[in-house]
Design a protein around this motif. Sequence first.
Motif, PDB file in Angstrom:
ATOM      1  N   TRP A  57       0.188  -3.616  -7.012  1.00  0.00           N
ATOM      2  CA  TRP A  57      -1.140  -3.699  -6.432  1.00  0.00           C
ATOM      3  C   TRP A  57      -1.311  -3.608  -5.074  1.00  0.00           C
ATOM      4  O   TRP A  57      -0.294  -4.235  -4.299  1.00  0.00           O
ATOM      5  CB  TRP A  57      -1.951  -4.824  -6.840  1.00  0.00           C
ATOM      6  N   ARG A  59      -3.450  -4.529  -1.770  1.00  0.00           N
ATOM      7  CA  ARG A  59      -4.924  -5.251  -1.570  1.00  0.00           C
ATOM      8  C   ARG A  59      -5.456  -5.085  -0.178  1.00  0.00           C
ATOM      9  O   ARG A  59      -4.494  -5.175   0.764  1.00  0.00           O
ATOM     10  CB  ARG A  59      -4.801  -6.662  -1.956  1.00  0.00           C
ATOM     11  N   ASP A  69       1.420  -6.337  -3.068  1.00  0.00           N
ATOM     12  CA  ASP A  69       1.785  -7.329  -4.184  1.00  0.00           C
ATOM     13  C   ASP A  69       3.345  -6.773  -4.441  1.00  0.00           C
ATOM     14  O   ASP A  69       3.606  -5.879  -5.062  1.00  0.00           O
ATOM     15  CB  ASP A  69       1.002  -7.683  -5.345  1.00  0.00           C
ATOM     16  N   LEU A  74       0.765  -2.162 -12.302  1.00  0.00           N
ATOM     17  CA  LEU A  74      -0.090  -0.989 -12.888  1.00  0.00           C
ATOM     18  C   LEU A  74       0.786   0.263 -13.360  1.00  0.00           C
ATOM     19  O   LEU A  74       2.013   0.374 -12.901  1.00  0.00           O
ATOM     20  CB  LEU A  74      -0.977  -0.425 -11.639  1.00  0.00           C
ATOM     21  N   ASP A  85      -4.088  -1.375 -15.554  1.00  0.00           N
ATOM     22  CA  ASP A  85      -3.514  -2.806 -15.164  1.00  0.00           C
ATOM     23  C   ASP A  85      -2.670  -3.122 -16.569  1.00  0.00           C
ATOM     24  O   ASP A  85      -3.261  -3.110 -17.589  1.00  0.00           O
ATOM     25  CB  ASP A  85      -4.550  -3.866 -15.225  1.00  0.00           C
ATOM     26  N   GLU A 111     -11.844  -5.664  -6.599  1.00  0.00           N
ATOM     27  CA  GLU A 111     -11.074  -5.436  -5.299  1.00  0.00           C
ATOM     28  C   GLU A 111     -11.520  -4.541  -4.421  1.00  0.00           C
ATOM     29  O   GLU A 111     -12.117  -3.611  -4.880  1.00  0.00           O
ATOM     30  CB  GLU A 111      -9.652  -5.088  -5.542  1.00  0.00           C
ATOM     31  N   ARG A 114     -11.229  -0.589  -5.015  1.00  0.00           N
ATOM     32  CA  ARG A 114     -11.176  -0.036  -6.302  1.00  0.00           C
ATOM     33  C   ARG A 114     -12.298  -0.721  -7.241  1.00  0.00           C
ATOM     34  O   ARG A 114     -12.482  -1.716  -6.998  1.00  0.00           O
ATOM     35  CB  ARG A 114      -9.734  -0.453  -6.852  1.00  0.00           C
TER      36      ARG A 114
END
Length: 145
Positions: A57, A59, A69, A74, A85, A111, A114
Motif C-alpha cells: 500500500w 498512503r 507500507d 495488493l 486487497d 484512503e 484511492r
Amino acid sequence: MRIPVSRLDEFPPGERRIVEAGRKSIGVFRVGDRFYALNNHCPHQGGPLCLGRTAPWVRSTAPGDYRVDGDHALVACPWHGWEYDLATGQSFLGPGEPPVRTYGVSVGAREAGREPGPYVVETYPVHVEDAWVVVDTATRGEESA
C-alpha cells in the motif's frame, strides 16, 4: 473442503502458491507471517489474478507526502492491472482511472487517492495446522470437515 497447500517450512514469506480443487483455482500468498487466499479468477475479465505482481500500500495525507507500507498487501491482475486487497478481495481505482463499467458501490473508510472499485474477489481462510498451510473453502456457516 480443506485443501493442504504446502508444508509451512517450504512456504517462505513473500511466496505464493496456486492450488486446484475441482474447478476452483486458488492463489495462496504468504506476507510475513500472515496467509491470504483468493480466487484465481479476476472478476473484471477473468484473468489469472494470482499470477500478477504484488505491491505494498502507498498512503498519502497530502500532495507530495506519501509513505509505503512494508508488506505487499495488493495483487494486480496481469491482464489489465486491476488491483485487489489480499485480505478483503476489494478492487481499487487509482486517481483519474475511470471504471470499466459503473456499479452501485457503498464506500466505507477511504484512503486518499484511492476508492473502492466495483469488484471483489472471493477470499478464503488460511490456517497453519501441524506445520501445514491449509485453505478452507467451506462456505460461511458450513462446518469444516
